[in-house]
Design a protein around this motif. Structure first.
Motif, PDB file in Angstrom:
ATOM      1  N   LYS A 116     -24.910  59.666  17.692  1.00 13.92           N
ATOM      2  CA  LYS A 116     -24.022  58.854  16.853  1.00 13.92           C
ATOM      3  C   LYS A 116     -24.738  57.576  16.426  1.00 13.92           C
ATOM      4  O   LYS A 116     -24.654  57.165  15.262  1.00 13.92           O
ATOM      5  CB  LYS A 116     -22.729  58.520  17.599  1.00 13.92           C
ATOM      6  CG  LYS A 116     -21.737  57.770  16.728  1.00 13.92           C
ATOM      7  CD  LYS A 116     -20.392  57.607  17.400  1.00 13.92           C
ATOM      8  CE  LYS A 116     -19.415  56.933  16.442  1.00 13.92           C
ATOM      9  NZ  LYS A 116     -18.054  56.911  16.995  1.00 13.92           N
ATOM     10  N   GLN A 117     -25.494  56.951  17.343  1.00 14.52           N
ATOM     11  CA  GLN A 117     -26.231  55.738  17.004  1.00 14.52           C
ATOM     12  C   GLN A 117     -27.321  56.031  15.965  1.00 14.52           C
ATOM     13  O   GLN A 117     -27.508  55.265  15.021  1.00 14.52           O
ATOM     14  CB  GLN A 117     -26.845  55.102  18.266  1.00 14.52           C
ATOM     15  CG  GLN A 117     -27.319  53.683  18.045  1.00 14.52           C
ATOM     16  CD  GLN A 117     -26.191  52.743  17.618  1.00 14.52           C
ATOM     17  OE1 GLN A 117     -25.173  52.639  18.289  1.00 14.52           O
ATOM     18  NE2 GLN A 117     -26.354  52.085  16.484  1.00 14.52           N
ATOM     19  N   LEU A 118     -28.025  57.149  16.123  1.00 17.41           N
ATOM     20  CA  LEU A 118     -29.057  57.545  15.150  1.00 17.41           C
ATOM     21  C   LEU A 118     -28.446  57.683  13.757  1.00 17.41           C
ATOM     22  O   LEU A 118     -29.017  57.209  12.769  1.00 17.41           O
ATOM     23  CB  LEU A 118     -29.705  58.880  15.551  1.00 17.41           C
ATOM     24  CG  LEU A 118     -30.524  58.917  16.828  1.00 17.41           C
ATOM     25  CD1 LEU A 118     -30.901  60.359  17.154  1.00 17.41           C
ATOM     26  CD2 LEU A 118     -31.767  58.046  16.711  1.00 17.41           C
ATOM     27  N   LEU A 119     -27.298  58.350  13.690  1.00 21.71           N
ATOM     28  CA  LEU A 119     -26.645  58.585  12.400  1.00 21.71           C
ATOM     29  C   LEU A 119     -26.060  57.304  11.825  1.00 21.71           C
ATOM     30  O   LEU A 119     -26.012  57.118  10.615  1.00 21.71           O
ATOM     31  CB  LEU A 119     -25.562  59.659  12.531  1.00 21.71           C
ATOM     32  CG  LEU A 119     -26.074  61.060  12.876  1.00 21.71           C
ATOM     33  CD1 LEU A 119     -24.911  62.011  13.109  1.00 21.71           C
ATOM     34  CD2 LEU A 119     -26.990  61.589  11.786  1.00 21.71           C
ATOM     35  N   THR A 120     -25.628  56.403  12.689  1.00 21.30           N
ATOM     36  CA  THR A 120     -25.080  55.124  12.241  1.00 21.30           C
ATOM     37  C   THR A 120     -26.198  54.230  11.682  1.00 21.30           C
ATOM     38  O   THR A 120     -26.026  53.565  10.664  1.00 21.30           O
ATOM     39  CB  THR A 120     -24.364  54.411  13.410  1.00 21.30           C
ATOM     40  OG1 THR A 120     -23.300  55.254  13.856  1.00 21.30           O
ATOM     41  CG2 THR A 120     -23.789  53.070  12.982  1.00 21.30           C
ATOM     42  N   ASP A 121     -27.343  54.247  12.353  1.00 15.41           N
ATOM     43  CA  ASP A 121     -28.462  53.386  11.958  1.00 15.41           C
ATOM     44  C   ASP A 121     -29.211  53.894  10.727  1.00 15.41           C
ATOM     45  O   ASP A 121     -29.849  53.124  10.023  1.00 15.41           O
ATOM     46  CB  ASP A 121     -29.465  53.251  13.108  1.00 15.41           C
ATOM     47  CG  ASP A 121     -28.884  52.486  14.295  1.00 15.41           C
ATOM     48  OD1 ASP A 121     -27.831  51.838  14.140  1.00 15.41           O
ATOM     49  OD2 ASP A 121     -29.492  52.554  15.382  1.00 15.41           O
ATOM     50  N   ALA A 122     -29.151  55.191  10.477  1.00 14.22           N
ATOM     51  CA  ALA A 122     -29.936  55.798   9.395  1.00 14.22           C
ATOM     52  C   ALA A 122     -29.354  55.453   8.025  1.00 14.22           C
ATOM     53  O   ALA A 122     -28.139  55.346   7.856  1.00 14.22           O
ATOM     54  CB  ALA A 122     -29.969  57.309   9.562  1.00 14.22           C
ATOM     55  N   HIS A 123     -30.252  55.300   7.060  1.00 13.46           N
ATOM     56  CA  HIS A 123     -29.838  55.092   5.670  1.00 13.46           C
ATOM     57  C   HIS A 123     -30.368  56.206   4.776  1.00 13.46           C
ATOM     58  O   HIS A 123     -29.691  56.649   3.864  1.00 13.46           O
ATOM     59  CB  HIS A 123     -30.351  53.740   5.155  1.00 13.46           C
ATOM     60  CG  HIS A 123     -29.778  52.596   5.910  1.00 13.46           C
ATOM     61  ND1 HIS A 123     -28.478  52.170   5.736  1.00 13.46           N
ATOM     62  CD2 HIS A 123     -30.308  51.807   6.868  1.00 13.46           C
ATOM     63  CE1 HIS A 123     -28.235  51.166   6.559  1.00 13.46           C
ATOM     64  NE2 HIS A 123     -29.324  50.924   7.257  1.00 13.46           N
TER      65      HIS A 123
END
Length: 142
Positions: free
Chosen positions: A11-18
């Motif tokens: 979830k953090q990876l997907l939140t941080d990704a642009h």
């Protein structure tokens, strides 16, 4: 043996990704890469198709390889056969991506080792679009 990150980490990876590059993106609406690309665009990600046989997918210019992309990529999402993934992993490392994501049904220990050795987080045999929904990652619309 590779182990995927926890749901919280994903979830953090997907939140941080642009920016997400989709290797194997297709203009064929019947292909899962098309539907996932569309879903990620609607969620507000910058999605870049990577396929030497395409010029444009869903309004985005397609590139022949990851190395041809002129901007930073956070996640490399792969829709290719498992045996094709080790060179993609090496290329993901060389462009400075943060995550190598192999879609459902795709896993390759050599690719995972190459990506991990290069500092990438690796997710294998999971659908990025499904995980985005399950984990209720907030959309990125401006």
């Amino acid at each position: 043996m590779h182990t995927n990150p926890s749901d919280e980490q994903v979830k953090q990876l997907l939140t941080d990704a642009h920016t997400i590059a989709i290797v194997g993106a297709s203009t064929n609406p019947e292909r899962s890469s098309y539907g996932i690309m569309q879903k990620l665009q609607h969620a507000g990600y910058r999605v870049i198709p990577v396929n030497p046989r395409e010029t444009e997918v869903l309004g985005e210019e397609a590139y022949a390889s990851l190395s041809d992309i002129p901007e930073h990529v956070d996640i490399v999402d792969v829709f290719r056969r498992s045996e094709d993934t080790p060179p993609i992993a090496a290329e993901a490392v060389s462009i400075g991506a943060k995550v190598l994501w192999l879609q459902s049904g795709i896993s390759n220990e050599e690719a995972a080792e190459r990506a991990t050795a290069g500092g990438l987080t690796v997710v294998m045999d999971e659908c990025l679009g499904t995980m985005h929904s399950i984990l209720r990652v907030a959309n990125k619309h401006k």
